[in-house]
Design an enzyme around this catalytic site. Structure first.
Site, short mmCIF file in Angstrom:
data_model
loop_
_atom_site.label_atom_id
_atom_site.label_comp_id
_atom_site.label_asym_id
_atom_site.label_seq_id
_atom_site.Cartn_x
_atom_site.Cartn_y
_atom_site.Cartn_z
N TYR A 291 0.82 -1.21 0.00
CA TYR A 291 0.00 0.00 0.00
C TYR A 291 0.86 1.26 0.00
CZ TYR A 291 -4.68 -1.99 0.59
OH TYR A 291 -5.87 -2.61 0.38
N TYR B 71 3.73 5.14 -2.84
CA TYR B 71 3.87 6.52 -2.33
C TYR B 71 5.33 6.82 -2.02
CZ TYR B 71 -1.17 6.33 -2.04
OH TYR B 71 -2.51 6.22 -2.36
#
Length: 512
Positions: free
Chosen positions: A363, A367
């Site tokens: 996840y 990023y």
């Protein structure tokens, strides 16, 4: 400096030219052209003059220093000249108030504040050190550059030039300045050679590429630590969640879909939005501590298309505390303008991660990559090229002095890095040897376990960083700052455990 050609200026009413020139000349070149085009498009003389005056006045209230004091069209040479002028002013103040150091400091502090610059901290530096910093050209120049860059970015964002349709994440001016800065830094580092006591010589660039200053090493380390936390959480039965916290609408300059002006925007800068998120987080952490809710993980700060920061958090928590954690964080996220349209959907989002369906590290991986180098990504959130986006995100973070990555909880990463500097551990306890082996193998999970566990307080961890006064080995004299002999320099030298110190930094470097 006016960026509008005389031939263009001649097309407006003769009695308006001085006013227009005075209003535009202190702004960045691109901003001047935007406002001049807007000015010419308004047919009514009074309306266009009023519009220009109100636009520039509205901008001035958001800048850290007035354009009349620090022109936003300054060149590097002009900035250097301004730094010299400020040094002359500081020395004049010191001469005029000789013998009264406190009054001198008060006057110099006022000079700093008039330029939107924070004066040297009283708790951090000696009186002599503060006075000398305020009389040093290099000290002023660094801060003038920073103020100028932030104010130029504020200006471009104020006029709607930072969004997905024009310049995503940061203005082209800020990207250009950051690119030039990194180019000059690389040149300086490559030409500056350091030699140690063994006669080994390396450029500062080569040395920087051996540590987390190198983007690839920084990204790899972050991924290793995230994976270690996830493995530990799975072993302990802790729950993983991926959270996103966004600012209220009044902090957002433009709409994400069209790039059009957001009518709810109240002139806030990305720095002010980050302050809002930080202050909110302090309240959240205090509340969680009172409720005895412990957690660990990572925080990533990244810009939305118009430069407004938002936070992504990968957190691990005990199952019995999961709902409390989420409810508290949602409550604080919604306290300011929580009833506005879309707040319930976008202000705070939660994804509880099922380890059977996907990896928690997965996840946060994109990023981390997006905010470092853009490698292994097909496209950004808005369809932008990921490598170009990473460069713009880096420029954005540098401009606003925003820390992009932060570990929350867990063990000391400084100890981890120092242990990885050691090739071997001789004559140490079994525990210290095993911790070193875990760090050397890159196993964050085992390292954390042996250090005392993920919830172990820093003061109770098995190994701590060790700092010493910096000493010139040739003379034995304690090193001090360049501003004051009373400002003794402390440096990281190694680690300590059970009252025993292990030196990991044995080399003494000097300029060749």
């Amino acid at each position: 400096m006016l960026a509008i050609a005389d031939s263009e200026l001649a097309k407006i009413d003769w009695d308006d030219r001085a006013f227009v020139k005075e209003r535009l000349s202190l702004l960045p070149a691109k901003a001047q052209k935007i406002l001049f085009a807007r000015y010419k498009a308004i047919s009514n003389k009074q309306v266009r003059n009023t519009d220009l005056r109100e636009l520039v006045d509205g901008l001035t209230t958001k800048l850290t220093v007035s354009p009349e004091t620090l022109s936003l069209s300054m060149s590097e040479d002009e900035l250097r000249e301004e730094a010299e002028n400020l040094v002359d002013a500081a020395l004049s103040i010191r001469r005029a108030m000789m013998g009264n150091e406190q009054e001198t400091l008060s006057s110099l502090t006022a000079l700093c504040l008039s330029y939107g610059i924070t004066p040297p901290e009283e708790k951090k530096y000696t009186l002599e050190g503060r006075l000398r910093r305020l009389s040093d050209k290099s000290w002023w120049l660094r801060r003038l550059r920073r103020a100028l860059r932030a104010n130029i970015e504020t200006t471009m964002r104020h006029f709607g030039e930072v969004n997905r349709c024009k310049a995503i994440y940061c203005s082209d001016e800020t990207l250009t300045a950051r690119t030039a800065q990194k180019f000059h830094q690389t040149g300086y580092l490559s030409k500056t050679v350091m030699t140690n006591q063994h006669g080994q010589s390396f450029s500062l660039l080569e040395l920087s590429q051996k540590g987390v200053s190198d983007p690839k090493i920084r990204k790899t380390e972050l991924m290793v630590r995230a994976r270690g936390f996830e493995d530990l959480a799975n072993e302990l039965g802790h729950v993983a969640t991926f959270l996103t916290i966004t600012c209220p609408s009044k902090y957002h300059r433009s709409y994400a879909t069209t790039g059009d002006d957001n009518p709810k925007w109240q002139g806030y800068t990305p720095a002010e939005a980050q302050t809002y998120l930080n202050e909110n987080w302090k309240l959240v952490r205090a509340k969680l501590q009172r409720e005895d809710v412990r957690f660990y993980g990572f925080r990533v700060v990244e810009p939305q298309h118009d430069g407004t920061p938002h936070w992504h958090l990968l957190l691990f928590v005990e199952p019995r505390h999961y709902d409390t954690l989420i409810n508290i964080m949602r409550d604080y996220a919604m306290r300011e303008d929580g009833d506005e349209n879309g707040a319930d959907k976008h202000r705070f989002t939660e994804v509880r991660i099922d380890p059977n369906k996907g990896s928690a590290t997965g996840y946060i991986a994109k990023y981390i990559s997006k905010n470092i180098d853009g490698e292994n990504l097909e496209a950004g959130v808005y369809g932008e090229d990921p490598k170009c986006a990473a460069a713009r995100v880096d420029a954005w973070a540098a401009c606003w002095s925003i820390r992009q990555f932060q570990q929350l909880g867990g063990c000391s990463v400084t100890v981890w890095r120092e242990l990885r500097r050691l090739k071997a551990m001789m004559g140490e306890s079994k525990l210290v040897t095993e911790i070193h082996e875990a760090a050397d193998k890159g196993c964050w999970k085992t390292f954390t376990d042996l250090m005392g566990g993920v919830f172990c307080k820093r003061t109770e961890q098995a190994i701590a960083p060790h700092y010493e006064l910096a000493v010139d080995t040739a003379t034995g004299v304690v090193k001090t700052s360049m501003y004051s002999e009373e400002e003794l320099l402390k440096v990281l030298k190694g680690i300590s455990s059970g009252g025993k110190t292990i030196i990991t930094r044995t080399n003494e470097w000097h300029l060749s």
